[in-house]
Design a protein around this motif. Sequence first.
Motif, PDB file in Angstrom:
ATOM      1  N   ILE A  13      -0.434 -43.810  12.208  1.00 52.81           N
ATOM      2  CA  ILE A  13       0.102 -44.934  12.975  1.00 52.81           C
ATOM      3  C   ILE A  13       1.629 -44.979  12.884  1.00 52.81           C
ATOM      4  CG2 ILE A  13       0.169 -47.453  13.167  1.00 52.81           C
ATOM      5  CD1 ILE A  13      -2.721 -47.470  12.176  1.00 52.81           C
ATOM      6  N   ASP A  14       2.262 -44.902  14.032  1.00 55.04           N
ATOM      7  CA  ASP A  14       3.708 -45.126  14.174  1.00 55.04           C
ATOM      8  C   ASP A  14       4.570 -44.260  13.251  1.00 55.04           C
ATOM      9  OD1 ASP A  14       2.785 -46.985  15.952  1.00 55.04           O
ATOM     10  OD2 ASP A  14       3.375 -48.727  14.768  1.00 55.04           O
ATOM     11  N   MET A  15       4.234 -43.007  13.138  1.00 55.67           N
ATOM     12  CA  MET A  15       5.045 -42.076  12.345  1.00 55.67           C
ATOM     13  C   MET A  15       6.225 -41.634  13.218  1.00 55.67           C
ATOM     14  SD  MET A  15       3.785 -42.113   9.364  1.00 55.67           S
ATOM     15  CE  MET A  15       4.599 -40.719   8.608  1.00 55.67           C
ATOM     16  N   GLN A  16       7.190 -42.542  13.371  1.00 56.53           N
ATOM     17  CA  GLN A  16       8.287 -42.387  14.308  1.00 56.53           C
ATOM     18  C   GLN A  16       9.643 -42.387  13.616  1.00 56.53           C
ATOM     19  OE1 GLN A  16       5.860 -45.399  16.738  1.00 56.53           O
ATOM     20  NE2 GLN A  16       7.478 -44.768  18.165  1.00 56.53           N
ATOM     21  N   ARG A  17      10.606 -41.754  14.268  1.00 56.30           N
ATOM     22  CA  ARG A  17      11.943 -41.552  13.708  1.00 56.30           C
ATOM     23  C   ARG A  17      12.760 -42.830  13.558  1.00 56.30           C
ATOM     24  NH1 ARG A  17      13.912 -35.802  14.775  1.00 56.30           N
ATOM     25  NH2 ARG A  17      12.000 -34.725  15.353  1.00 56.30           N
ATOM     26  N   ALA A  18      12.527 -43.831  14.391  1.00 56.44           N
ATOM     27  CA  ALA A  18      13.346 -45.048  14.371  1.00 56.44           C
ATOM     28  C   ALA A  18      13.393 -45.702  13.002  1.00 56.44           C
ATOM     29  CB  ALA A  18      12.818 -46.046  15.400  1.00 56.44           C
ATOM     30  N   PHE A  19      12.331 -45.569  12.231  1.00 52.06           N
ATOM     31  CA  PHE A  19      12.220 -46.289  10.971  1.00 52.06           C
ATOM     32  C   PHE A  19      13.139 -45.769   9.866  1.00 52.06           C
ATOM     33  CE2 PHE A  19       7.943 -47.042  12.913  1.00 52.06           C
ATOM     34  CZ  PHE A  19       8.166 -48.388  13.210  1.00 52.06           C
ATOM     35  N   VAL A  53      -1.262 -42.536  17.010  1.00 51.26           N
ATOM     36  CA  VAL A  53      -0.854 -43.811  17.593  1.00 51.26           C
ATOM     37  C   VAL A  53       0.668 -43.893  17.512  1.00 51.26           C
ATOM     38  CG1 VAL A  53      -0.936 -46.320  17.374  1.00 51.26           C
ATOM     39  CG2 VAL A  53      -3.018 -44.966  16.997  1.00 51.26           C
ATOM     40  N   ARG A  54       1.275 -44.267  18.638  1.00 48.31           N
ATOM     41  CA  ARG A  54       2.731 -44.423  18.692  1.00 48.31           C
ATOM     42  C   ARG A  54       3.070 -45.788  19.282  1.00 48.31           C
ATOM     43  NH1 ARG A  54       4.956 -40.536  22.629  1.00 48.31           N
ATOM     44  NH2 ARG A  54       4.753 -42.266  24.084  1.00 48.31           N
ATOM     45  N   HIS A  55       4.073 -46.426  18.709  1.00 53.88           N
ATOM     46  CA  HIS A  55       4.527 -47.719  19.217  1.00 53.88           C
ATOM     47  C   HIS A  55       5.573 -47.491  20.303  1.00 53.88           C
ATOM     48  CE1 HIS A  55       4.725 -52.109  18.778  1.00 53.88           C
ATOM     49  NE2 HIS A  55       5.941 -51.942  19.291  1.00 53.88           N
ATOM     50  N   ASP A  56       5.259 -47.908  21.516  1.00 49.89           N
ATOM     51  CA  ASP A  56       6.192 -47.869  22.642  1.00 49.89           C
ATOM     52  C   ASP A  56       6.619 -49.307  22.915  1.00 49.89           C
ATOM     53  OD1 ASP A  56       5.830 -45.147  22.839  1.00 49.89           O
ATOM     54  OD2 ASP A  56       4.795 -45.200  24.770  1.00 49.89           O
ATOM     55  N   SER A  57       7.711 -49.706  22.310  1.00 48.74           N
ATOM     56  CA  SER A  57       8.149 -51.101  22.404  1.00 48.74           C
ATOM     57  C   SER A  57       8.535 -51.469  23.832  1.00 48.74           C
ATOM     58  CB  SER A  57       9.349 -51.327  21.485  1.00 48.74           C
ATOM     59  OG  SER A  57       9.786 -52.672  21.592  1.00 48.74           O
ATOM     60  N   ILE A  58       8.216 -52.708  24.192  1.00 52.44           N
ATOM     61  CA  ILE A  58       8.638 -53.243  25.491  1.00 52.44           C
ATOM     62  C   ILE A  58       9.791 -54.227  25.315  1.00 52.44           C
ATOM     63  CG2 ILE A  58       6.406 -52.877  26.606  1.00 52.44           C
ATOM     64  CD1 ILE A  58       5.798 -55.863  26.105  1.00 52.44           C
ATOM     65  N   VAL A  59      10.297 -54.358  24.087  1.00 54.54           N
ATOM     66  CA  VAL A  59      11.414 -55.248  23.797  1.00 54.54           C
ATOM     67  C   VAL A  59      12.710 -54.547  24.207  1.00 54.54           C
ATOM     68  CG1 VAL A  59      12.674 -56.449  21.963  1.00 54.54           C
ATOM     69  CG2 VAL A  59      10.169 -56.320  21.892  1.00 54.54           C
ATOM     70  N   PRO A  60      13.493 -55.153  25.064  1.00 50.00           N
ATOM     71  CA  PRO A  60      14.752 -54.521  25.489  1.00 50.00           C
ATOM     72  C   PRO A  60      15.644 -54.170  24.295  1.00 50.00           C
ATOM     73  CG  PRO A  60      14.287 -56.448  26.847  1.00 50.00           C
ATOM     74  CD  PRO A  60      13.291 -56.460  25.721  1.00 50.00           C
ATOM     75  N   GLY A  61      16.154 -52.946  24.286  1.00 51.07           N
ATOM     76  CA  GLY A  61      17.047 -52.495  23.228  1.00 51.07           C
ATOM     77  C   GLY A  61      16.368 -52.034  21.958  1.00 51.07           C
ATOM     78  N   GLY A  67      11.548 -43.165  25.477  1.00 48.20           N
ATOM     79  CA  GLY A  67      12.736 -42.437  25.886  1.00 48.20           C
ATOM     80  C   GLY A  67      13.884 -42.498  24.894  1.00 48.20           C
ATOM     81  N   THR A  68      13.769 -43.343  23.867  1.00 43.73           N
ATOM     82  CA  THR A  68      14.819 -43.391  22.844  1.00 43.73           C
ATOM     83  C   THR A  68      14.534 -42.343  21.780  1.00 43.73           C
ATOM     84  OG1 THR A  68      13.673 -45.020  21.461  1.00 43.73           O
ATOM     85  CG2 THR A  68      15.148 -45.882  23.198  1.00 43.73           C
ATOM     86  N   ALA A  69      15.580 -41.942  21.072  1.00 46.63           N
ATOM     87  CA  ALA A  69      15.408 -40.954  19.998  1.00 46.63           C
ATOM     88  C   ALA A  69      14.455 -41.477  18.923  1.00 46.63           C
ATOM     89  CB  ALA A  69      16.766 -40.604  19.390  1.00 46.63           C
ATOM     90  N   GLY A  70      14.509 -42.770  18.650  1.00 47.56           N
ATOM     91  CA  GLY A  70      13.667 -43.355  17.614  1.00 47.56           C
ATOM     92  C   GLY A  70      12.195 -43.420  17.961  1.00 47.56           C
ATOM     93  N   ASN A  71      11.880 -43.342  19.246  1.00 46.98           N
ATOM     94  CA  ASN A  71      10.485 -43.383  19.679  1.00 46.98           C
ATOM     95  C   ASN A  71       9.745 -42.093  19.333  1.00 46.98           C
ATOM     96  OD1 ASN A  71       8.451 -42.819  22.217  1.00 46.98           O
ATOM     97  ND2 ASN A  71       8.439 -44.948  21.548  1.00 46.98           N
ATOM     98  N   ALA A  72      10.485 -41.011  19.167  1.00 48.94           N
ATOM     99  CA  ALA A  72       9.875 -39.706  18.898  1.00 48.94           C
ATOM    100  C   ALA A  72       9.169 -39.695  17.540  1.00 48.94           C
ATOM    101  CB  ALA A  72      10.940 -38.616  18.919  1.00 48.94           C
ATOM    102  N   HIS A  73       8.161 -38.824  17.448  1.00 51.18           N
ATOM    103  CA  HIS A  73       7.457 -38.656  16.179  1.00 51.18           C
ATOM    104  C   HIS A  73       8.388 -38.055  15.127  1.00 51.18           C
ATOM    105  CE1 HIS A  73       3.836 -39.026  18.713  1.00 51.18           C
ATOM    106  NE2 HIS A  73       3.317 -39.528  17.611  1.00 51.18           N
ATOM    107  N   ARG A  74       8.136 -38.392  13.903  1.00 46.03           N
ATOM    108  CA  ARG A  74       8.840 -37.780  12.781  1.00 46.03           C
ATOM    109  C   ARG A  74       8.483 -36.288  12.770  1.00 46.03           C
ATOM    110  NH1 ARG A  74      10.313 -41.873   9.499  1.00 46.03           N
ATOM    111  NH2 ARG A  74      10.265 -40.732   7.539  1.00 46.03           N
TER     112      ARG A  74
END
Length: 183
Positions: A13-19, A53-61, A67-74
């Motif tokens: 779950i949400d193993m994404q770069r943004a964190f 599972v990936r979190h695709d936020s709908i919160v602006p910014g 499409g953001t770098a942080g959305n990508a998987h680790r």
Amino acid sequence: MPTIPQNAVLIPIDMQRAFDAAPWPARWNDRLDANGLALLSAWRAAGRPIIHVRHDSIVPGSTLGPGTAGNAHRPGFEPQTGEPLVTKSVNAAFIGTDLELRLRRLGADTIVLFGLSTDMCVSTSVRVGANLGYRVILVEDACDCFDLPDGTGGTIPAAEVHRVHVSTLRHEFAEVLRTADLV
């Protein structure tokens, strides 16, 4: 040693770069990636099903926006051929997604979850999964969470947030195991 059915589904779950960067606070588990990658490797070697599972936020910014770098998987957590990806915009991996349908089609009755963060998306997904009737296994040392403000000017350390949430999940919603129990 626990018995895990062959059709048990591993759900990172949400193993994404943004964190890994601001605005996200400090985390505590420096073994998160190593343990998660060990689980993926063992699951793949055994030919067991995986649904990412990936979190695709709908919160602006948001740093988790599509499409953001942080959305990508680790690194190393990208789905491989034949491994489906479920995207969500809320905490629970089951809400507004086809995760439950995918699990039913696989004939799964057991799900094994890990990822970020223990107290948010992982916990919510564990609780919903249990409420839907799945046997849920939480891999506690392949989860991580953040330091949190306590509302009075102090900070609750991430390790304490994790410990409390794992205890709650163990009490009613999930079996709690460690990576070594499963690989």
